[in-house]
Design an enzyme around this catalytic site. Structure first.
Site, PDB file in Angstrom:
ATOM      1  N   GLY A  45       0.802  -1.221   0.000  1.00 28.09           N
ATOM      2  CA  GLY A  45       0.000   0.000   0.000  1.00 28.09           C
ATOM      3  C   GLY A  45       0.835   1.271   0.000  1.00 28.09           C
ATOM      4  O   GLY A  45       1.861   1.381  -0.682  1.00 28.09           O
ATOM      5  N   VAL A  46       0.403   2.223   0.796  1.00 28.27           N
ATOM      6  CA  VAL A  46       1.063   3.533   0.845  1.00 28.27           C
ATOM      7  C   VAL A  46       2.507   3.394   1.347  1.00 28.27           C
ATOM      8  O   VAL A  46       3.415   4.090   0.886  1.00 28.27           O
ATOM      9  CB  VAL A  46       0.262   4.484   1.760  1.00 28.27           C
ATOM     10  N   GLY A  47       2.735   2.473   2.278  1.00 28.12           N
ATOM     11  CA  GLY A  47       4.078   2.297   2.837  1.00 28.12           C
ATOM     12  C   GLY A  47       5.079   1.820   1.796  1.00 28.12           C
ATOM     13  O   GLY A  47       6.215   2.315   1.718  1.00 28.12           O
ATOM     14  N   ARG A  53       4.713  -6.966   9.467  1.00 25.93           N
ATOM     15  CA  ARG A  53       4.605  -8.263  10.149  1.00 25.93           C
ATOM     16  C   ARG A  53       4.812  -9.443   9.193  1.00 25.93           C
ATOM     17  O   ARG A  53       5.520 -10.385   9.507  1.00 25.93           O
ATOM     18  CB  ARG A  53       3.216  -8.401  10.803  1.00 25.93           C
ATOM     19  N   TYR A  87     -10.618   4.081  15.653  1.00 25.83           N
ATOM     20  CA  TYR A  87      -9.774   4.427  14.497  1.00 25.83           C
ATOM     21  C   TYR A  87      -9.670   5.943  14.352  1.00 25.83           C
ATOM     22  O   TYR A  87      -8.574   6.508  14.267  1.00 25.83           O
ATOM     23  CB  TYR A  87     -10.338   3.793  13.222  1.00 25.83           C
ATOM     24  N   ASP A 100       5.646  -6.553  15.027  1.00 22.35           N
ATOM     25  CA  ASP A 100       4.281  -6.054  15.190  1.00 22.35           C
ATOM     26  C   ASP A 100       4.340  -4.716  15.922  1.00 22.35           C
ATOM     27  O   ASP A 100       4.736  -4.655  17.097  1.00 22.35           O
ATOM     28  CB  ASP A 100       3.460  -7.071  15.989  1.00 22.35           C
TER      29      ASP A 100
HETATM   30  N1  LIG Z   1      -6.107   3.282   2.219  1.00 24.87           N
HETATM   31  C1  LIG Z   1      -6.934   4.285   2.501  1.00 24.87           C
HETATM   32  O1  LIG Z   1      -7.992   4.470   1.857  1.00 24.87           O
HETATM   33  C2  LIG Z   1      -6.603   5.249   3.615  1.00 24.87           C
HETATM   34  C3  LIG Z   1      -7.481   6.330   3.843  1.00 24.87           C
HETATM   35  C4  LIG Z   1      -7.158   7.246   4.857  1.00 24.87           C
HETATM   36  C5  LIG Z   1      -6.006   7.069   5.601  1.00 24.87           C
HETATM   37  N2  LIG Z   1      -5.194   5.990   5.365  1.00 24.87           N
HETATM   38  C6  LIG Z   1      -3.999   5.843   6.207  1.00 24.87           C
HETATM   39  O2  LIG Z   1      -2.896   5.510   5.388  1.00 24.87           O
HETATM   40  C7  LIG Z   1      -1.999   4.652   6.091  1.00 24.87           C
HETATM   41  C8  LIG Z   1      -1.686   3.454   5.216  1.00 24.87           C
HETATM   42  O3  LIG Z   1      -2.876   2.769   4.944  1.00 24.87           O
HETATM   43  P1  LIG Z   1      -2.920   1.446   4.055  1.00 24.87           P
HETATM   44  O4  LIG Z   1      -4.269   1.389   3.468  1.00 24.87           O
HETATM   45  O5  LIG Z   1      -1.740   1.365   3.152  1.00 24.87           O
HETATM   46  O6  LIG Z   1      -2.867   0.230   5.106  1.00 24.87           O
HETATM   47  P2  LIG Z   1      -2.102  -0.059   6.490  1.00 24.87           P
HETATM   48  O7  LIG Z   1      -2.631  -1.340   7.004  1.00 24.87           O
HETATM   49  O8  LIG Z   1      -2.207   1.092   7.407  1.00 24.87           O
HETATM   50  O9  LIG Z   1      -0.594  -0.212   6.074  1.00 24.87           O
HETATM   51  C9  LIG Z   1      -0.137  -1.378   5.470  1.00 24.87           C
HETATM   52  C10 LIG Z   1       1.289  -1.601   5.851  1.00 24.87           C
HETATM   53  O10 LIG Z   1       1.465  -1.534   7.267  1.00 24.87           O
HETATM   54  C11 LIG Z   1       1.877  -2.824   7.761  1.00 24.87           C
HETATM   55  N3  LIG Z   1       1.255  -3.003   9.067  1.00 24.87           N
HETATM   56  C12 LIG Z   1      -0.059  -2.932   9.387  1.00 24.87           C
HETATM   57  N4  LIG Z   1      -0.223  -3.194  10.693  1.00 24.87           N
HETATM   58  C13 LIG Z   1       1.006  -3.428  11.217  1.00 24.87           C
HETATM   59  C14 LIG Z   1       1.486  -3.776  12.510  1.00 24.87           C
HETATM   60  N5  LIG Z   1       0.660  -3.973  13.550  1.00 24.87           N
HETATM   61  N6  LIG Z   1       2.810  -3.938  12.696  1.00 24.87           N
HETATM   62  C15 LIG Z   1       3.671  -3.773  11.649  1.00 24.87           C
HETATM   63  N7  LIG Z   1       3.273  -3.446  10.408  1.00 24.87           N
HETATM   64  C16 LIG Z   1       1.950  -3.292  10.196  1.00 24.87           C
HETATM   65  C17 LIG Z   1       1.409  -3.794   6.697  1.00 24.87           C
HETATM   66  O11 LIG Z   1       2.147  -5.008   6.666  1.00 24.87           O
HETATM   67  P3  LIG Z   1       1.688  -6.280   7.548  1.00 24.87           P
HETATM   68  O12 LIG Z   1       0.204  -6.395   7.425  1.00 24.87           O
HETATM   69  O13 LIG Z   1       2.437  -7.426   6.968  1.00 24.87           O
HETATM   70  O14 LIG Z   1       2.124  -5.980   8.947  1.00 24.87           O
HETATM   71  C18 LIG Z   1       1.725  -2.978   5.434  1.00 24.87           C
HETATM   72  O15 LIG Z   1       3.105  -2.942   5.183  1.00 24.87           O
HETATM   73  C19 LIG Z   1      -2.684   4.349   7.417  1.00 24.87           C
HETATM   74  O16 LIG Z   1      -2.142   5.150   8.433  1.00 24.87           O
HETATM   75  C20 LIG Z   1      -4.138   4.687   7.193  1.00 24.87           C
HETATM   76  O17 LIG Z   1      -4.804   5.100   8.390  1.00 24.87           O
HETATM   77  C21 LIG Z   1      -5.455   5.095   4.403  1.00 24.87           C
END
Ligand SMILES: NC(=O)c1ccc[n+]([C@@H]2O[C@H](COP(=O)([O-])OP(=O)(O)OC[C@H]3O[C@@H](n4cnc5c(N)ncnc54)[C@H](OP(=O)(O)O)[C@@H]3O)[C@@H](O)[C@H]2O)c1
Length: 258
Positions: A20-22, A41, A158, A67
């Site tokens: 994703g974004v990361g 993770r 959240y 984690d």
């Molecule tokens: N996507 C959207 O529509 C959206 C909208 C508004 C804001 N955001 C914000 O944007 C950011 C990124 O969002 P995203 O949609 O890309 O999904 P995300 O779940 O926040 O990020 C995904 C990444 O984080 C890792 N991750 C998640 N939980 C973890 C944990 N407990 N420990 C270590 N690594 C962890 C995942 O790998 P693993 O699962 O393998 O750990 C993956 O690399 C977030 O802060 C979210 O709040 C996103």
């Protein structure tokens, strides 16, 4: 050395950097010559992203499987990066890929979100921000969400954690700009990531307009110095909350599913 690596190198960390974004941040940072530490993770996903980034951009990539909701997260990340100069710290992990009324989820699920999005975010920003402030340069990005603008049904914890990140980043911007450290609260709208797709499920309903994660990461890096707050893809990215004209009551109603 480029302007970017001089200001934000030689190493950056993406907490939540495997998809994703990361993962998009990892690519965008590597494209600018910054070596990256990626935290997540799931080891296979982490390794695949690390291999791709290192192959495509020729930078060094270190993986730290952990984690971020675990109480030992800071200790493990600090130990795994003790030999590196960290010039850019992106705290990205933070989504919630399910929604439910507050009482329909057990307390452990709420506390896990708070630990990852608030406690570990604060601990790691304190740890990695201190040497940046002492050095007189660096950057910190806390990824937050439009859910931070106001409360709303089904997103209590959240949204509250995202408001925590928003206010933390804005406050650190105010404190650290005198120390040469750029801090950005990066506010995202709906962005096409695996986590969002898990949230939306497999239904046939149209997904609507979704931002591209790579566009979001590129935009954030281009505006690291334009804090405190950057609303990605917004018509007025440094402006007020889009709900700002509403009363708090009307904003909460607007944020709640009908
Ligand atoms: N996507 C959207 O529509 C959206 C909208 C508004 C804001 N955001 C914000 O944007 C950011 C990124 O969002 P995203 O949609 O890309 O999904 P995300 O779940 O926040 O990020 C995904 C990444 O984080 C890792 N991750 C998640 N939980 C973890 C944990 N407990 N420990 C270590 N690594 C962890 C995942 O790998 P693993 O699962 O393998 O750990 C993956 O690399 C977030 O802060 C979210 O709040 C996103």
């Amino acid at each position: 050395m480029t302007t970017m690596t001089a200001a934000y190198g030689p190493w950056g960390i993406v907490a939540g950097g495997s998809d994703g974004v990361g993962a998009a941040f990892a690519r965008a940072m590597a494209a600018r010559g910054i070596n990256v530490v990626l935290v997540a993770r799931r080891v296979p996903v982490l390794k695949e992203t690390a291999d791709t980034v290192s192959l495509e951009y020729g930078v060094q990539v270190r993986t730290v499987p952990l984690d971020l909701a675990a109480p030992v997260a800071l200790a493990e990340l600090a130990a795994a990066t003790a030999d590196l100069e960290i010039g850019l710290f992106v705290y990205n992990a933070g989504s919630d890929d399910s929604t439910a009324d507050f009482l329909d989820r057990g307390l452990p699920a709420h506390l896990s979100l708070v630990r990852r999005n608030c406690v570990t975010a604060l601990e790691t920003v304190h740890h990695f921000g201190a040497p940046m402030a002492a050095r007189g340069h660096g950057g910190v990005v806390l990824v937050t969400s439009g859910a931070a603008w106001a409360g709303g049904a089904t997103r209590a914890t959240y949204g509250a954690t995202k408001a925590f990140g928003l206010v933390l980043a804005e406050s650190l911007w105010a404190e650290w700009r005198g120390h040469g450290v750029d801090v950005l609260a990066l506010v995202l709208g709906r962005t096409d990531t695996p986590s969002l797709r898990r949230l939306l499920g497999d239904g046939d309903a149209p997904l609507g307009a979704l931002a591209d994660p790579q566009d979001v990461a590129e935009e954030a890096l281009a505006h690291l110095g334009d804090g405190p707050t950057w609303i990605a893809g917004g018509p007025d990215p440094t402006g007020a909350s889009p709900l700002g004209a509403l009363s708090r009551r009307d904003a909460v109603i607007a944020m709640s599913p009908r």
